[in-house]
Design an enzyme around this catalytic site. Structure first.
Site, mmCIF file in Angstrom:
data_model
loop_
_atom_site.group_PDB
_atom_site.id
_atom_site.type_symbol
_atom_site.label_atom_id
_atom_site.label_comp_id
_atom_site.label_asym_id
_atom_site.label_seq_id
_atom_site.Cartn_x
_atom_site.Cartn_y
_atom_site.Cartn_z
ATOM 1 N N THR B 156 -23.931 41.644 30.101
ATOM 2 C CA THR B 156 -24.892 42.042 31.151
ATOM 3 C C THR B 156 -26.312 41.740 30.672
ATOM 4 O OG1 THR B 156 -24.866 44.338 30.366
ATOM 5 C CG2 THR B 156 -23.420 43.802 32.213
ATOM 6 N N LYS B 182 -19.749 42.799 23.987
ATOM 7 C CA LYS B 182 -21.016 42.780 24.721
ATOM 8 C C LYS B 182 -21.742 44.092 24.440
ATOM 9 C CE LYS B 182 -22.119 44.425 28.245
ATOM 10 N NZ LYS B 182 -22.901 45.666 28.656
ATOM 11 N N THR B 193 -18.606 52.161 20.583
ATOM 12 C CA THR B 193 -19.763 51.849 21.394
ATOM 13 C C THR B 193 -19.550 50.487 22.027
ATOM 14 O OG1 THR B 193 -20.839 50.910 19.457
ATOM 15 C CG2 THR B 193 -21.404 53.154 20.017
ATOM 16 N N ASN B 403 -36.740 48.188 29.419
ATOM 17 C CA ASN B 403 -36.188 49.423 29.962
ATOM 18 C C ASN B 403 -37.085 50.165 30.944
ATOM 19 O OD1 ASN B 403 -33.501 49.701 28.841
ATOM 20 N ND2 ASN B 403 -34.599 49.481 26.909
ATOM 21 N N SER B 408 -30.603 49.620 34.787
ATOM 22 C CA SER B 408 -29.326 49.270 34.154
ATOM 23 C C SER B 408 -28.178 49.916 34.899
ATOM 24 C CB SER B 408 -29.307 49.705 32.709
ATOM 25 O OG SER B 408 -29.383 51.102 32.615
#
Lengths: 408, 408
Positions: B156, B182, B193, B403, B408
């Site tokens: 992504t 990813k 994670t 961010n 997201s």
């Protein structure tokens, strides 16, 4: 580096003098700067003291000694050095503190243990004894100054002077509280954070003052975070001169004790929020209210997980109602939570209820709210009655600029 | 927003095909983008599966179901959706996953529980069932593709494709491992994670594969952090087709089991470090080695406290050998530490030993080291023999830009 005044700054308040407290500042020149950096506050005989300190395993000599000194319960002086934290400096740092305590106690004819010392600034450089000696000598004879002078003199990376005041009635006697604080980075709650000093003319035993301060701390200083980093030097001290002449407060059973504790808590909340308002790079002041948790303690941990999340803080900086990041932060908190009863809102508007986006969710009023300076986030876990409110600021380019360039 | 390729990126490696594994990608158009976003990996009959998942209390349906599916131990297919995490979407999200499992199991004539589904992307939007249905239909008949195609299709916000490979000898039989991953933000260690997939032709029982994967996870994925934020969808799955024809591995007592476990751990370490190398805004790859701790677990917590400290990460971004911030991070970790036995170094040069700055400390070689891309930080607590190594990246303006602007 030139750091601009925080857009969240508030004017320094009118603050009453506290009988039995004399304020003085001087220049020790701990750094090469054109400002006062040594504060000397003289306290009358019989002043009670209480304190809360950092829980850091690497706390400074000043913190270690202060923690011991508070146990004896009496204070005659406070010295604050700005520009050098004297942390992680071994025996040389300790010698510097002992020298200051001896010098001030000589001047005031008191016990060295009645002289409280705090230091803030760079870590790992022993406080220079010669500069401290000359600074203290000139402070002992300096003219009296204002609360704002003191607030400016204890500051380091702060962009505005921070003070707070309150009063309370104890029986028929009005008691005053004036307080100052410094701090803007390396701010995370762990019992106490930053350097804060509270002065009152109330007559109160050291033991009860400690009880009141600890209770206030749990709802105020322990509820703020700027960057999740806990300082080695965090200290909040409360001094009570007893000059107001009220009946001595010894416990919550005494008349006026609740009012006094409420006033102390009020001042602590003001101070704590001022620190967040000067958070490094802060553009927005954020209040996070967590309800419906398993317990108050659990709500507190969830609130801090949200407040310390870089992804939540950057989303708010970007004025983005990204409640998915709040879900993430709740999920990582390690506290009881149920995805299917979780609700999230901004500024009083629910974005998600009971584990799903709100049907027909209108983002417009939320986006409008996020454009403001004062942001509220509401999180209802939907599993119990525990609640907690924490305060933080957003995470912006300013934080990176300040901390990638400045050696603290 | 155009995000530049990470300066820490590495080229995609040559990766062997794994017998029994067929790779295909397709377009479901979960977002309006011109790329494949649905991965379909077919696994031969008899493939063993193991998995580790996020500990988030708000994990996605895919994680909840995957955790159950792994217990049965067999897999025939993996579907990965990119662009929508399907997390926090209630019953509608679950329906979408069940639809995919039914559609694929129809196509392959297998049990629905043998079809593993992962999703990554925005939180809070139910995965659109119509797009998923068409995407899966076209994936079932798509031509075979390469590992690099798969790595690109599961990505992504990643700025480069990430793969790793290793091999091991089990008796006289060589087994191959190929893996993709990813992840670049919302990265913090909590069992697992990110989305990572490991494929091997080794013959191994599901139970032992799980044991090997969990052991590797503890030393690799659990030792990285980009931003301390744990995702709701973190998943690492390992698939073993058994096509290599080695004697079945059932425990660490079997010949070749250690070599196999070492190869899996090697691949996991490569994958974990690749994620850090693509950490949002990362300019420097940081290895933090903690020694002399009370225990390995304690060393791990101290390492993560340092790796997650915004002040440490910004100091390294600013190429500033500010070891005072490392002292602070050690102090806040809540683990046994003694200020007076603590030593801190960068790139093999001690800056502080036993609680004090090193006498005659020469900052020049340290500053030179910090100007590089690969930074090492050494912390010796000096109180025991516990040790741990963790990996992270610096905190830069790039992280804020990504961010504060990207949903997201």
């Amino acid at each position: 580096m030139d750091i601009e005044r925080s857009p969240l700054a508030t004017p320094f308040p009118e603050m009453p003098a506290i009988e039995g407290v004399v304020l003085r500042v001087a220049r020790a020149q701990y750094k090469e700067w054109d400002r006062c950096d040594l504060t000397f506050i003289e306290l009358c005989d019989g002043t009670a003291v209480a304190g809360v300190f950092t829980q850091s395993a690497c706390s400074s000599t000043e913190v270690e000694m202060g923690r011991e000194q508070v146990k004896a319960g009496s204070a005659r002086a406070l010295i604050v050095n700005a520009g050098n934290s004297n942390a992680f400096t071994g025996y040389r740092g300790r010698e510097a503190v002992e020298q200051i305590m001896a010098q001030v106690s000589d001047g005031l004819q008191c016990e060295p243990r009645e002289v409280f010392v705090s230091s803030t600034g760079v870590i790992g450089v022993p406080l220079p004894k010669d500069k401290a000696r000359e600074g203290v000598a000139s402070a002992l004879t300096a003219p009296e100054c204002s609360w704002e002078d003191v607030a400016n003199t204890i500051a380091t990376t702060d962009t505005f002077a921070k003070g707070a005041t309150a009063s309370a009635m104890i029986g028929e006697t009005r008691v005053e509280i004036s307080a100052v604080i410094k701090g803007s980075g390396m701010i995370a709650p762990d019992m106490a954070t930053m350097l804060g000093y509270i002065f009152t003319d109330a007559s109160v035993t050291p033991g009860f003052l400690q009880e009141v301060l600890q209770a206030a701390n749990g709802k105020t200083f322990s509820c703020i975070t700027v960057d999740s980093d806990t300082s080695t030097s965090d200290t909040v001290l409360a001094f009570a001169t007893g000059k107001a002449g009220n009946t001595l407060l010894t416990s919550f059973d005494d008349t006026g004790a609740d009012a006094f504790a409420a006033a102390i808590a009020d001042v602590c909340r003001q101070l704590a929020q001022l620190v967040v308002r000067d958070g490094e790079g802060a553009q927005k002041f954020i209040e996070i209210a967590v309800t419906g948790a398993d317990s108050d303690a659990s709500a507190h941990k969830v609130g801090l997980a949200i407040a310390n999340s870089p992804l939540v803080k950057t989303a708010i900086a970007g004025e983005d109602a990204n409640w998915g990041r709040i879900v993430m932060a709740v999920g990582k908190a390690g506290e009881p939570a149920d995805r299917d009863t979780l609700s999230i809102g901004f500024g009083g508007h629910w974005a998600a209820r009971d584990g799903q986006p709100v049907a027909g969710y209108d983002e417009a009023p939320v986006t409008e709210h996020l454009k403001g300076q004062n942001i509220t986030v509401e999180v209802d876990l939907g599993i119990g009655s525990g609640r907690s409110t924490v305060w933080t600021c957003d995470l912006t380019h300013g934080y990176i600029s300040i901390n990638a360039d400045y050696r603290s």
